[in-house]
Scaffold this active site. Structure first.
Site, PDB file in Angstrom:
ATOM      1  N   GLU A 100       8.610  -1.247   2.738  1.00 44.62           N
ATOM      2  CA  GLU A 100       7.317  -0.757   2.245  1.00 44.62           C
ATOM      3  C   GLU A 100       6.715  -1.780   1.286  1.00 44.62           C
ATOM      4  OE1 GLU A 100       4.842   1.034   2.241  1.00 44.62           O
ATOM      5  OE2 GLU A 100       5.181   3.191   2.229  1.00 44.62           O
ATOM      6  N   ASP A 101       5.391  -1.898   1.296  1.00 42.23           N
ATOM      7  CA  ASP A 101       4.734  -2.790   0.344  1.00 42.23           C
ATOM      8  C   ASP A 101       4.729  -2.185  -1.061  1.00 42.23           C
ATOM      9  OD1 ASP A 101       3.087  -0.783   1.272  1.00 42.23           O
ATOM     10  OD2 ASP A 101       1.270  -1.989   1.320  1.00 42.23           O
ATOM     11  N   ASP A 104       3.996   4.666  -4.569  1.00 44.66           N
ATOM     12  CA  ASP A 104       3.393   5.243  -5.774  1.00 44.66           C
ATOM     13  C   ASP A 104       3.587   6.757  -5.790  1.00 44.66           C
ATOM     14  OD1 ASP A 104       1.429   5.717  -3.778  1.00 44.66           O
ATOM     15  OD2 ASP A 104       0.213   4.052  -4.487  1.00 44.66           O
ATOM     16  N   ARG A 166      -6.428  -8.384   1.507  1.00 41.84           N
ATOM     17  CA  ARG A 166      -5.080  -8.448   2.083  1.00 41.84           C
ATOM     18  C   ARG A 166      -4.570  -9.890   2.186  1.00 41.84           C
ATOM     19  NH1 ARG A 166      -3.645  -3.448   4.042  1.00 41.84           N
ATOM     20  NH2 ARG A 166      -5.276  -2.107   4.904  1.00 41.84           N
TER      21      ARG A 166
END
Length: 368
Positions: A100-101, A104, A166
């Protein structure tokens, strides 16, 4: 500083910091999987840079695939996670590591866990390059973390704001230095609602009326709405904690606002302190509290006139109106003292044409 669409972002993480975190994660995962051939599953779109750099430094045999989920629109999570590209085939009995980037709120993670729980994988673990611990619910374990960061909106290195950013090699943080947060005071009939409507348009502020927030939560049966209703049904006052949690939700649902107008809260010094503590945790603060001052007799006449049209019983009885003024004076006095000590209390003349009052408010706000 960079600008994407209507927002400004400031430098936050350098490319070398990010790559060092990626290398650290690759080393940790390699230690656990050196005798296996794991399948790394990247979460699109945000993780494509992370996955690419991770695979370059991962030293052992592996496979790679992708899933695609979405829950963000602009700066704001919609709260609804859509599966746009499903889990890869032929993963039965395999070890899967999800890349996962950023994690949160955990909504996307919850959907990922749900997706892979329905497969026959041998095991699956979660690796997140960026981890916002203060925003995460903590429902599932995160096995590998690159960098723990504050709960601020970031772009770059695969992360976007409305699809821009991005391709940036570094990570940038939303610049909120110009955010304006106001508390608006005023006796009944002073025109707070009218002025809040003008201010929110002029300064791109979100107007948070405590009454509106309560009605929304109770009407829609949210957990906080049900909790508040349980106190009201018993004839008890709703605790400050419930109210502040409702306001927290409103703030967090509107991260693209240039600031907030708090109307109807705080009502006590304790509530003001709770609001300060919450905003401080978001790297925000109350910039000013503004009281619309007006002579009682003028406001009484205004409310009695309004009562003829609205039919509100509390606007048709002068004694009830003056009792509301007394209650306002009683509650506002300690708040005035609280904010005066911080140098944030401002008083303006609330009598005159609407645009004249708006101009007076604007002078205070523009001076902040």
């Amino acid at each position: 500083m960079i600008k994407l669409h209507d927002k400004t972002f400031k430098p936050y993480l350098r490319e070398e910091q990010i790559l060092a975190a990626v290398e650290k994660m690759a080393a940790e995962i390699a230690k656990d999987y050196k005798d296996k051939t794991p399948i790394f599953v990247g979460v699109l779109n945000g993780a494509f840079m992370f996955v690419s750099d991770f695979l370059k430094v991962y030293p052992y045999p592996c496979e790679v695939s992708f899933v695609r989920l979405s829950s963000y629109h602009g700066l704001t999570s919609t709260g609804i996670v859509e599966t746009l590209l499903d889990v890869p085939e032929n993963i039965d009995g395999r070890s899967v590591v999800i890349l996962e980037d950023v994690i949160d709120t955990g909504r996307t993670l919850k959907q990922l866990v749900h997706l892979f729980s329905q497969t026959n994988v041998k095991e699956f673990k979660i690796a997140s390059l960026f981890y916002k611990s203060e925003a995460y619910s903590g429902e599932y374990a995160i096995d590998y973390v690159g960098l723990e960061i504050p709960n601020d909106f970031i772009v770059g290195y695969g992360l976007d704001y409305k699809e821009l950013g991005r391709n940036l090699r570094e990570v940038y943080q939303l610049n909120q230095s110009n955010m304006i947060n106001l508390v608006l005071f005023g006796k009944p009939g002073a025109g707070k609602g009218t002025q809040a409507g003008f201010l929110k348009e002029k300064y791109n502020l979100k107007h948070i009326s405590t009454g509106d927030v309560f009605r929304y939560n109770m009407k829609n049966g949210t957990e906080l709405g049900k909790l508040a209703k349980s106190y009201i049904d018993r004839g008890d006052l709703v605790p400050d904690e419930v109210t502040i949690n409702m306001l927290k939700d409103e703030v967090e649902k509107n991260p693209d606002a240039a600031g907030f107008i708090f109307d109807g809260f705080p009502r006590t010094a304790a509530q003001a302190e709770a609001l300060d503590n919450f905003l401080e945790s978001k790297d925000m603060q109350i910039n000013a509290t503004i009281a619309l001052e007006a002579d009682d007799d003028i406001l009484v006449a205004r409310l009695l006139e309004r009562g003829k049209e609205s039919g509100r019983s509390d606007d048709q009885d002068e004694n009830k109106i003056r009792n509301r003024f007394d209650e306002y004076n009683l509650k506002t006095a300690p708040l005035k003292s609280f904010y005066e000590k911080q140098g944030k209390f401002h008083s303006i003349n609330g009598i005159g044409e609407i645009d004249e009052i708006t101009t007076r408010l604007g002078k205070v706000i523009d001076s902040l």
